[in-house]
Enzyme design. Sequence first.
Site, short mmCIF file in Angstrom:
data_model
loop_
_atom_site.label_atom_id
_atom_site.label_comp_id
_atom_site.label_asym_id
_atom_site.label_seq_id
_atom_site.Cartn_x
_atom_site.Cartn_y
_atom_site.Cartn_z
N LYS A 1 0.85 -1.21 0.00
CA LYS A 1 0.00 0.00 0.00
C LYS A 1 0.87 1.24 0.00
O LYS A 1 0.67 2.17 -0.79
CB LYS A 1 -0.89 0.01 1.24
N ASN A 2 1.90 1.24 0.89
CA ASN A 2 2.67 2.47 1.09
C ASN A 2 3.70 2.72 0.01
O ASN A 2 4.48 3.66 0.10
CB ASN A 2 3.28 2.49 2.49
N CYS B 1 -5.12 11.73 12.36
CA CYS B 1 -5.98 10.57 12.55
C CYS B 1 -5.83 10.14 14.00
O CYS B 1 -5.14 10.76 14.79
CB CYS B 1 -5.61 9.47 11.58
N ARG C 1 -9.15 -0.25 3.79
CA ARG C 1 -8.24 0.80 3.29
C ARG C 1 -6.88 0.20 2.93
O ARG C 1 -6.22 0.64 2.01
CB ARG C 1 -8.02 1.85 4.39
N ASP D 1 4.03 0.00 12.12
CA ASP D 1 2.80 -0.58 11.56
C ASP D 1 2.62 -2.04 11.95
O ASP D 1 1.56 -2.62 11.70
CB ASP D 1 2.81 -0.46 10.03
N ARG E 1 -0.10 13.83 13.13
CA ARG E 1 0.40 13.68 11.76
C ARG E 1 0.75 15.05 11.15
O ARG E 1 0.26 15.45 10.13
CB ARG E 1 -0.62 12.96 10.88
C1 EPZ Z 1 4.27 6.76 6.62
O1 EPZ Z 1 3.56 7.80 7.24
C2 EPZ Z 1 3.27 5.63 6.40
N1 EPZ Z 1 2.17 6.11 5.56
C3 EPZ Z 1 2.71 5.17 7.75
O2 EPZ Z 1 1.83 4.08 7.50
C4 EPZ Z 1 3.87 4.68 8.61
O3 EPZ Z 1 3.37 4.31 9.88
C5 EPZ Z 1 4.90 5.81 8.77
O4 EPZ Z 1 5.33 6.27 7.47
C6 EPZ Z 1 6.12 5.36 9.55
O5 EPZ Z 1 6.70 4.25 8.92
C7 EPZ Z 1 2.34 6.16 4.21
O6 EPZ Z 1 3.39 5.87 3.67
C8 EPZ Z 1 1.16 6.63 3.41
P1 EPZ Z 1 6.44 9.72 9.20
P2 EPZ Z 1 4.23 9.26 7.45
O7 EPZ Z 1 6.45 11.12 8.73
O8 EPZ Z 1 5.19 9.57 6.37
C9 EPZ Z 1 7.46 10.19 13.97
C10 EPZ Z 1 -0.14 2.82 7.71
O9 EPZ Z 1 -0.82 2.34 8.62
N2 EPZ Z 1 8.88 10.17 13.64
O10 EPZ Z 1 7.53 8.81 8.79
O11 EPZ Z 1 3.13 10.20 7.74
C11 EPZ Z 1 6.71 11.34 13.32
O12 EPZ Z 1 6.71 12.49 14.15
C12 EPZ Z 1 0.44 4.22 7.86
O13 EPZ Z 1 0.11 2.28 6.61
C13 EPZ Z 1 9.81 10.24 14.66
O14 EPZ Z 1 9.42 10.35 15.83
O15 EPZ Z 1 5.05 9.03 8.79
C14 EPZ Z 1 5.32 10.77 13.17
O16 EPZ Z 1 4.59 10.95 14.36
C15 EPZ Z 1 0.21 4.79 9.25
N3 EPZ Z 1 11.13 10.22 14.37
C16 EPZ Z 1 5.57 9.29 12.93
O17 EPZ Z 1 6.88 9.02 13.43
C17 EPZ Z 1 11.59 10.11 13.08
O18 EPZ Z 1 12.81 10.12 12.86
C18 EPZ Z 1 5.53 8.86 11.49
O19 EPZ Z 1 6.34 9.74 10.78
C19 EPZ Z 1 10.63 10.00 12.04
C20 EPZ Z 1 9.29 10.04 12.35
#
Ligand code: EPZ
Length: 420
Positions: A22-23, A117, A399, A306, A122
């Site tokens: 998906k991602n 969400c 989803r 995840d 986010r």
């Molecule tokens: C992507 O979301 C994925 N979504 C998410 O999958 C996945 O959980 C996430 O990456 C993390 O692997 C898609 O690709 C569409 P982030 P994204 O910006 O890019 C914190 C699913 O269920 N963080 O990488 O929005 C950050 O603050 C979804 O398939 C750190 O703390 O996520 C945020 O709260 C949910 N330190 C969270 O992690 C870091 O160095 C995710 O951040 C990097 C991020």
Amino acid sequence: MARFKIVGATPLVGNVKISGAKNEALKAVALSLNIKNKLKITNAPQILDVVNQGKILKSTGSIINICNNNEIIIDTTYANNFDLTDTIAGKLRASIVFAGPLLARFKSVKLPYPGGCLIGCRSIDTHLDAFRQIGAKISEHKRIFSINIDEFHDSNIILKEKSVTATENIVMFASAIAVKTKIDNCAIEPEIIHLLLNLQKAGAQIDGIGTRTLIIKGSQNLKLKTYEIITDRIEAGTFVCAMISSGGEGEVSPYPADQLESFTRLIKSTGANFDIIDNKAIIKQSRFPLKPFSLKTGPFPEFPTDLQSPMSLLALRAKGVSLFVETMFENRLSYLEILRKMGASIKIIDRQTAEINGPCKLRSANIESLDLRSGITLLLAATMSEGETFIEKAEIIDRGYEKIDEKLKLLGANIERINS
Ligand code: EPZ
């Protein structure tokens, strides 16, 4: 909204085929805006998020055909709209990855803030900060933001966080403009590596693939005929948790072991009867109770957030206390309250830390999914529980998991989709 009715407890037995990621598929759809020829995406999962991402792409004036053979055919030749404010983009987090491709193509983009969400606020600050670093102007008004840039020039960017979608946004932008961009503090998830390899194939010069520092010399003439989506490592891990925790056995394939090392290590530490042969995960019926474990999520290659909630199912089969530390999302342990309602012994230490004391038998309940990953976890918990459980809002699970009820039925689950 449909609901699932599950009657447990049933061991999941059989072989399950894992769909495309998906991602990655969601980003390949956005990337098409910078591909000059007709693009065929293959091994795309047939899931709601891809359908909705396709609707957003269509609003740019692109032509998209989502076939029922896991292929998507896209032609963005006549795309002429970069204002996505009147689309469903505000409801789909992944819509944020249209920003990079649209900015590269039109030097302008307007998007609604993708909703937060239940798992966390986010923020898109890392994305906007990165675009400011390349000289773009950002204006925000209520729930809409615009990004504009007068001209492209060589840039050096340091991402505020190792954000997956922020990395992808900037990488897609940089690959489609004929200047040099250096990006530091990149996320290195497998889906990003594969995106980079496809951009390289399309004509972008990219150094540093696999590292957190990328140097990209883009091209305004990217061409790519086919983009094959890699296996969904999260779905693969989810089904491994399902089969083990239900007391079942069978094969999960493909199992991309090189992309699941931290997950595989933790599964083996529980003493579950789990092996990897070729690119298949082979599960034999495990002797319960399993051993308890400590799990801490983090950016790849640390444990994937995840797969945090599906791992709770193994903690329910372990004798002793398993520790869960969720460092990525501020609310991603909230599903534990629902597991507690089903009879699990849970100790919430703080917003990021909890203990699950097993083993425990779950009782059925009427529950509602919070997010995609807690939804699948609760659905699988229902297959482990004696009695009848209803899971509301089945679409939340649709989803991200292709034909989930059909796949579980093939493994012997007593599950029924009730459309209301
Ligand atoms: C992507 O979301 C994925 N979504 C998410 O999958 C996945 O959980 C996430 O990456 C993390 O692997 C898609 O690709 C569409 P982030 P994204 O910006 O890019 C914190 C699913 O269920 N963080 O990488 O929005 C950050 O603050 C979804 O398939 C750190 O703390 O996520 C945020 O709260 C949910 N330190 C969270 O992690 C870091 O160095 C995710 O951040 C990097 C991020």
